[in-house]
Design an enzyme around this catalytic site. Structure first.
Site, short mmCIF file in Angstrom:
data_model
loop_
_atom_site.label_atom_id
_atom_site.label_comp_id
_atom_site.label_asym_id
_atom_site.label_seq_id
_atom_site.Cartn_x
_atom_site.Cartn_y
_atom_site.Cartn_z
N GLN A 22 8.56 -4.76 4.08
CA GLN A 22 7.65 -3.20 3.75
C GLN A 22 7.94 -1.41 4.92
O GLN A 22 8.25 -2.37 6.30
CB GLN A 22 6.12 -3.16 3.77
CG GLN A 22 5.59 -2.14 3.71
CD GLN A 22 4.49 -1.84 3.20
OE1 GLN A 22 3.66 -3.37 3.45
NE2 GLN A 22 3.03 -1.55 2.71
N ILE B 59 -5.67 -3.18 6.63
CA ILE B 59 -4.10 -1.69 6.28
C ILE B 59 -3.59 -2.61 5.05
O ILE B 59 -3.32 -4.24 5.43
CB ILE B 59 -3.17 -2.09 7.95
CG1 ILE B 59 -4.52 -1.09 9.01
CG2 ILE B 59 -2.70 -2.11 7.57
CD1 ILE B 59 -3.55 -1.35 9.46
N GLU B 60 -2.68 -2.19 4.41
CA GLU B 60 -2.35 -3.23 2.85
C GLU B 60 -0.95 -4.19 3.41
O GLU B 60 -0.47 -5.03 2.34
CB GLU B 60 -1.41 -1.89 2.06
CG GLU B 60 -0.38 -1.16 2.70
CD GLU B 60 0.02 -0.50 1.63
OE1 GLU B 60 -0.58 0.84 0.29
OE2 GLU B 60 0.97 -0.38 0.53
N SER B 61 -0.15 -3.48 4.19
CA SER B 61 0.29 -4.70 4.35
C SER B 61 0.22 -6.19 4.94
O SER B 61 0.86 -7.26 5.00
CB SER B 61 1.62 -4.57 5.58
OG SER B 61 0.92 -3.81 7.23
#
Lengths: 305, 269
Positions: A22, B59-61
């Site tokens: 990511q 946190i999205e990760s």
């Protein structure tokens, strides 16, 4: 199996390829370089955040379509090759949210045809679809709560996923350190997965502490030992991202045309292997700086790097 | 619009700094905050280092409740991972925390915000033949769907505040009162707060429209109207944003943004 053989065997023209990592973290760059050298084309790239690994494949003219939640490199800017080609209509982008995409992988990994979500409702993500998408979603009424809308998203099972991780044994028992993003769901949904890793560890180490295994070998098709395989993105506990090289890539990608071609010629086609590339971006000296930067980050928290 | 300098009793600061400090004030100690990249990460880091040490950042990760020492430049930055209660996955954070309903504040940016608090981060111009293609939703749509309170921080420019977004990536009140319910969203009347370098605006749960609740020091309503593509209402108790404390300014300048990445140095100090 080496990376050349793994890519030759599991990535094919027209494949749906799942991209791990990511933004600036753990993108499977070594595998992307090899895909470009082998010229696998008409690819559909899928993932949540599509980052530099996607942009490089798009810059190499190997991509037909993307499905994801976002394309960018955050502070380093847009994914410029992707942006240019989406704007010109040369490639298509099917937009979902990140939860939408991971819900699709979740359906795929559980052998289900679709997954419900309560995201996306009311937004234009459900209004527009990419030209070649047949059916993007369905809205149904919750059978247990009449009147309540629920979105169904179709399962996504990539032909092959590519991820870069910290550790694996030679069988493909994988340990991912730090965040895992959408990778567990995506990998378990994929027909094949190519793993590159910083370290190959002994199988008995995995089996003496199996609760640490992120993904067991049954999901993994090939494991390749490739230290620094995520460069210029970071690998948690191993090395920080290479801001200098990211900025350089972004300059080339933003300029487009000849500069993208020059980047690919110099760093990808002009490199026999990822090892050659690593020499070109500064070799041992530069890589040690990135390793030190990560060690400093970990040490400042009293962590064991 | 260029931001003017404002004098505080303790020296000068600029409104870009006060914007970050004011946004941080909207986070209460103990809030579960889903943080996006950029200025939201900066303001959350500041809140954690000042009045809200127990805020729970997600946190999205994958990180859940990390201790943020250095401001992460990305949701995948190792700087967002240290001493977390757990480093999980995107599904865990966006699904099992956010969609599950456990997030108090969703904190994001956005390219366009319209009069109903809808956010566009996908495209400028027509979706099919875009003038500029932007990154897309990321986790923003999910955050706007499921967070009870939505905090948005952006620098105030007219083009960022159109009457209607070119594309609704993330739902505010959609096309007006009742629309979120009709669409099937679970959170029906979220509080949407926008903090800019000119103003603080908040949506009215009845009308779904923005109301100006605070003005930055030295800024008047005309400046807001002149730089906004719609005409926001004005709260009956219109206040001025409180100036920064020494501690806020010091923490921001010396710890949160020591290299002047987010607030350019040399303008005011």
């Amino acid at each position: 199996m080496g990376l050349r053989e793994a890519v030759g065997r599991f990535v094919f023209d027209g494949a749906v390829v799942g991209l791990g990592g990511q933004n600036i973290g753990r993108c499977a760059m070594a595998t992307v370089h090899e895909i470009i050298r082998q010229g696998k084309r008409d690819l559909t790239l899928v993932g949540c955040n599509l980052s530099i690994s996607m942009d490089l494949l798009v810059g190499a003219d190997l991509v037909r379509r993307c499905e994801g939640g976002s394309g960018n490199l955050e502070r380093f800017g847009s994914t410029f090759c992707w942006r240019r080609k989406v704007q010109s209509g040369e490639i298509e982008m099917e937009d979902f949210s990140h939860l939408g995409m991971v819900s699709r992988f979740l359906a795929g990994e559980m052998g289900l045809p679709f997954m419900p979500t309560k995201s996306l409702l009311g937004s234009d993500i459900l209004v527009h679809k990419a030209p070649s998408t047949v059916k993007k979603y369905e809205i149904i009424e919750n059978p247990w709560n009449p009147g309540e809308a629920v979105v169904l998203l179709p399962a996504l099972n990539p032909d092959v996923s590519i991820i870069h991780v910290q550790k694996s044994d030679s069988m493909g028992n994988v340990i991912i350190g730090g965040f895992t993003t959408h990778e567990p769901e995506m990998v378990r949904a994929s027909r094949n997965t190519i793993v590159t890793c910083e370290e190959i560890i002994e199988s008995r180490q995995i089996r003496s502490d199996p609760e640490r295994t992120t993904l067991p070998h049954i999901y993994i098709s090939a494991v390749v030992h490739q230290p620094w395989g995520a460069h210029p993105t970071s690998t948690y506990r191993y090395y920080d991202f290479d801001a200098e090289h990211l900025r350089f890539y972004q300059e080339c990608a933003r300029a487009g045309g000849e500069q993208v071609k020059a980047y690919l010629d110099r760093f990808v086609f002009g490199s026999e292997s990822f090892q050659d590339y690593l020499e070109k971006v500064g070799g041992k000296e530069r890589l040690l700086q990135l390793e030190k930067a990560m060690k400093r980050l970990c040490a400042s928290k009293g962590e064991n790097p | 619009m260029t931001v003017g300098l404002t004098r505080s009793e303790h020296g000068s600061y600029d409104l870009d700094e006060l914007m970050i400090i004011e946004a941080a004030r909207h986070i209460r100690n103990g809030d579960v905050v889903m943080v996006g990249t950029g200025l939201p990460m900066v303001a959350t880091t500041l809140a954690m280092k000042t009045h809200a040490p127990e805020l729970v950042a997600v946190i999205e990760s994958g990180p859940i409740d990390p201790i943020i020492m250095q401001t992460p430049i990305s949701v995948s930055d190792p700087r967002a991972m240290h001493e977390a209660a757990r480093l999980g996955s995107l599904r865990e954070v966006l699904g099992c925390v956010l969609q599950r309903g456990l997030v108090d504040i969703g904190f994001i940016g956005g390219a366009q915000i319209d009069q109903f608090g809808n956010i566009n981060s996908t495209v400028i111009g027509d979706y099919r033949s875009p003038k500029v293609r932007l990154p897309g939703s990321g986790g923003a749509n999910d955050i706007a769907c499921h967070a009870r309170r939505l905090l948005i921080i952006v620098s105030h420019e007219k083009r960022r505040f159109p009457l209607k977004c070119d594309y609704v990536t993330s739902p505010g009140y959609l096309n007006g009162p009742g629309a979120r319910q009709r669409a099937g969203l679970k959170v029906l009347t979220p509080t949407i707060t926008v903090v800019t370098n000119l103003v603080v605006m908040e949506t009215d749960a009845e009308t779904g429209l923005f109301c100006v609740t605070k003005l930055m020091p030295g800024v008047d309503l005309d400046a807001v109207y002149g730089n906004t593509g719609f005409r926001p209402g004005v709260a009956s108790t219109l206040e001025e944003v409180a100036p920064p404390s020494d501690r806020d300014l010091e923490t921001l300048r010396e710890e949160v943004d020591p290299d002047g990445v987010y607030v350019k140095r040399g303008k005011s100090h």
